[in-house]
Design a protein around this motif. Structure first.
Motif, PDB file in Angstrom:
ATOM      1  N   ARG A 183       2.157   1.843  -3.368  1.00 56.20           N
ATOM      2  CA  ARG A 183       1.236   2.394  -4.158  1.00 56.20           C
ATOM      3  C   ARG A 183       1.038   3.861  -3.844  1.00 56.20           C
ATOM      4  N   MET A 184       0.832   4.354  -2.904  1.00 59.86           N
ATOM      5  CA  MET A 184       0.747   5.686  -2.340  1.00 59.86           C
ATOM      6  C   MET A 184       1.880   6.509  -2.800  1.00 59.86           C
TER       7      MET A 184
ATOM      8  N   ILE B 250       1.622   7.153  -6.686  1.00 54.82           N
ATOM      9  CA  ILE B 250       0.597   8.021  -6.929  1.00 54.82           C
ATOM     10  C   ILE B 250       1.299   9.413  -6.521  1.00 54.82           C
TER      11      ILE B 250
ATOM     12  N   ALA C 184      -8.535  10.812   2.849  1.00 50.01           N
ATOM     13  CA  ALA C 184      -7.060  10.949   2.408  1.00 50.01           C
ATOM     14  C   ALA C 184      -6.457  11.242   3.943  1.00 50.01           C
ATOM     15  N   SER C 185      -5.483  10.432   4.272  1.00 49.40           N
ATOM     16  CA  SER C 185      -4.647  10.903   5.492  1.00 49.40           C
ATOM     17  C   SER C 185      -3.847  12.052   5.153  1.00 49.40           C
ATOM     18  N   ASN C 186      -3.681  12.680   6.174  1.00 52.39           N
ATOM     19  CA  ASN C 186      -2.835  14.127   5.766  1.00 52.39           C
ATOM     20  C   ASN C 186      -1.349  13.807   5.080  1.00 52.39           C
TER      21      ASN C 186
ATOM     22  N   LYS D 146       0.865  -1.163  -0.079  1.00 54.40           N
ATOM     23  CA  LYS D 146      -0.052  -0.036   0.063  1.00 54.40           C
ATOM     24  C   LYS D 146       0.765   1.160  -0.034  1.00 54.40           C
TER      25      LYS D 146
ATOM     26  N   ARG E 267      -9.039  22.570  -4.829  1.00 54.49           N
ATOM     27  CA  ARG E 267     -10.286  21.830  -4.859  1.00 54.49           C
ATOM     28  C   ARG E 267     -10.162  20.222  -4.531  1.00 54.49           C
ATOM     29  N   GLU E 268      -9.050  19.718  -5.318  1.00 51.16           N
ATOM     30  CA  GLU E 268      -8.694  18.627  -5.188  1.00 51.16           C
ATOM     31  C   GLU E 268      -8.147  18.184  -3.838  1.00 51.16           C
TER      32      GLU E 268
ATOM     33  N   ARG F  47       3.844  10.600  -9.356  1.00 54.78           N
ATOM     34  CA  ARG F  47       2.860  10.848 -10.516  1.00 54.78           C
ATOM     35  C   ARG F  47       2.492  12.197 -10.447  1.00 54.78           C
TER      36      ARG F  47
ATOM     37  N   THR G   2      -0.949  11.566   3.162  1.00 54.31           N
ATOM     38  CA  THR G   2      -1.209  11.094   1.498  1.00 54.31           C
ATOM     39  C   THR G   2      -1.459  12.474   0.876  1.00 54.31           C
TER      40      THR G   2
ATOM     41  N   MET H 164      -9.887  15.462  -1.550  1.00 53.40           N
ATOM     42  CA  MET H 164      -9.406  14.367  -0.829  1.00 53.40           C
ATOM     43  C   MET H 164      -9.493  14.156   0.603  1.00 53.40           C
TER      44      MET H 164
END
Lengths: 299, 234
Positions: A5-6, A9, A213-215, A2, A203-204, A12, A217, A208
């Motif tokens: 993966r985070m 992201i 979403a955790s801080n 995990k 906005r995103e 990216r 992240t 989130m």
């Protein structure tokens, strides 16, 4: 799994926004580049100064000649005073007799000439050979030694050595000052770059937060963005430092001005310098971005 | 008591500008129920919803949502609460540059779900809201009702126990509103998701015949099963 993966992201998103705000990213990268070039020069210069200062320190000796008529007591007194001085690492005493003995051994001509000298009319002098701790202060130390009673002359290396050393070390100090100022400017620019990214993704970010979403992240892409700016900014300085130093070293055959100033071998040195530049770039980027995140991202 | 998903005890919320939005509210909401929160503007509907997902903290009192003490929850741990619930707003709050699929998937991505798991859940959520045929469209190619259904899909994709809706039909015409209500009703019945919906749409409340929490000036004036929008209460 995990976590990777985070991280993927985050990378990216970070790359995306480096290109989205390209003009500001470019400004930050150029600023990092300039800073790091100067950092590289400072690192190379200061390590070289350190290196040859050490080399010189190993060789450099102050020779103290006592007056011909100095008595044993006066010589001992002088020795005591030398021992009290701060900058002195090692004292070796050579008496007239020992000098005479050594010189006689060296050639027969000396031997015949010197055998006619008596203790009273010998031109030879009692000497101290002194190693100093800090070459930069060798002039002061020599001057202090001159004031000791019955000291005739004090000699140390070439007169230029101490000047050269202090010139190099003040150049290094000035460079450090410039580096610190430039790092501050760079950090400021990175803060602004990241701030813009944060605003363009407001906005995103709010969505989130709503969907859980955790801080970490939320913060991660911005911090990575700063690190990417730092890493990209370190490419040119690394190339300049590596090839520049190699060319410099080869051009001067490993010596600068005289055989006294020995340059550091480029082989492992340029690699460690490159790694240091890279790490400094990333750290500067990270400081900038995490400051921006703390300031502008209320999570 | 075990069946209560939400419990509020003597909750008062006073904003910094001195406005008291909620006053001494005590309330418990059962798991699997469908609740309307009604009242005129300034009655505290939105504030109540906001406190449930910890956008606002009550000034005094206790709020427990799904076993989480919301009042004592630290800022850095709020995400743990948010993962247990879905939220739908009047203005949809979709990301315009992402497709329908990506918008819903966004909620899975940021909590670190794997691609395989996400794909399954996203498609399922889009099926529930009836938008499986529009997954590659962008929000601006959809009607308001469809956009709101995307927002609902995003809210339920993580299979929350609780769905909070703050005026979800506020921007929609009556037909689209009923469409949304049908979707919400299906979600409530099929997955047992508890739904709390703030609204001022009389028609919807009267037709759905669900539990109604009536607020007036921040106070609870009525809590009825199969309630209707009662004008005198408001």
């Amino acid at each position: 799994m995990k976590l990777f993966r985070m991280l993927g992201i985050s990378f990216r998103d970070a790359f995306k926004s480096v290109f989205r705000n390209f003009s500001l990213s470019l400004a930050s990268i150029s600023c990092i580049t300039i800073t790091l070039i100067i950092v590289a020069v400072a690192i190379i210069a200061s390590f070289n100064v350190q290196n040859f200062t050490k080399e010189i320190e190993k060789d450099l000796t102050i020779v103290v000649f006592m007056e011909n008529d100095a008595t044993e007591e006066e010589v001992l007194n002088a020795k005591n005073q030398l021992e009290k001085m701060k900058n002195i690492a090692k004292i070796t005493f050579e008496s007239k007799e020992k000098v005479k003995e050594e010189m006689s051994k060296e050639s027969e001509v000396f031997d015949t000439v010197m055998s006619s000298w008596t203790d009273e009319d010998t031109p030879l002098k009692d000497t101290f050979q002194i190693k100093v701790k800090n070459v930069e202060k060798i002039r002061n130390t020599a001057n202090n030694i001159k004031r000791i009673k019955k000291v005739a002359t004090v000699k140390y290396g070439e007169g230029m050595v101490d000047q050269l050393v202090s010139a190099f070390s003040s150049i290094t100090k000035v460079t450090y000052g410039i580096v610190i100022a430039l790092i501050l400017v760079t950090v400021f620019l990175i803060i602004n770059t990241i701030k813009l990214t944060i605003f363009s993704r407001k906005r995103e970010i709010s969505i989130m937060r709503l969907v859980g979403a955790s801080n970490m992240t939320i913060k991660m892409p911005f911090i990575i963005e700063g690190m990417i700016l730092g890493a990209i900014g370190s490419i040119v300085p690394i190339l300049i430092a590596t090839f520049g130093y190699l060319a410099f070293y080869n051009h001067f055959d490993g010596y600068l001005f005289s055989k006294l100033i020995l340059l550091i071998q480029p082989e492992p040195f340029i690699y460690t310098t490159s790694i240091a530049i890279f790490i400094i770039g990333i750290i500067v980027g990270m400081i900038g971005s995490s400051t921006a995140v703390r300031k502008y991202l209320k999570v | 008591m075990k069946m209560d998903l939400i419990r509020l005890k003597n909750v008062t919320k006073q904003y910094k500008n001195g406005v008291t939005a909620i006053q001494d509210l005590t309330l418990s909401i059962k798991k699997g129920s469908f609740n309307f929160v009604i009242g005129g503007s300034g009655s505290g509907k939105s504030t109540l919803i906001k406190m449930l997902y910890r956008e606002e903290k009550p000034t005094t009192g206790q709020i427990v949502v799904g076993g989480v003490n919301v009042v004592r929850l630290r800022n850095s741990k709020v995400y743990k609460l948010r993962r247990k619930l879905g939220i739908v707003f009047q203005d949809y709050r979709l990301l315009p540059k992402l497709t329908v699929y990506e918008n819903v998937n966004f909620a899975m991505e940021v909590i670190g779900a794997s691609k395989v798991e996400s794909r399954k859940k996203v498609l399922k959520a889009l099926e529930v809201v009836g938008l499986k045929n529009k997954i590659h469209n962008y929000p601006d190619q959809l009607s308001g009702g469809e956009q709101q259904r995307v927002a609902i899909a995003r809210a339920i994709v993580n299979e929350p126990k609780l769905l909070l809706c703050d005026e979800p039909t506020g921007n929609l015409d009556p037909d689209m509103s009923m469409e949304i209500m049908k979707v919400l009703d299906t979600i409530n019945k099929e997955t047992g998701t508890t739904i709390i919906m703030a609204t001022h749409d009389k028609d919807i409340v009267n037709r759905m015949k669900k539990q109604v929490i009536t607020l007036k000036d921040g106070r609870l004036v009525n809590f009825k099963e199969k309630g209707t929008y009662n004008n005198e209460a408001v």
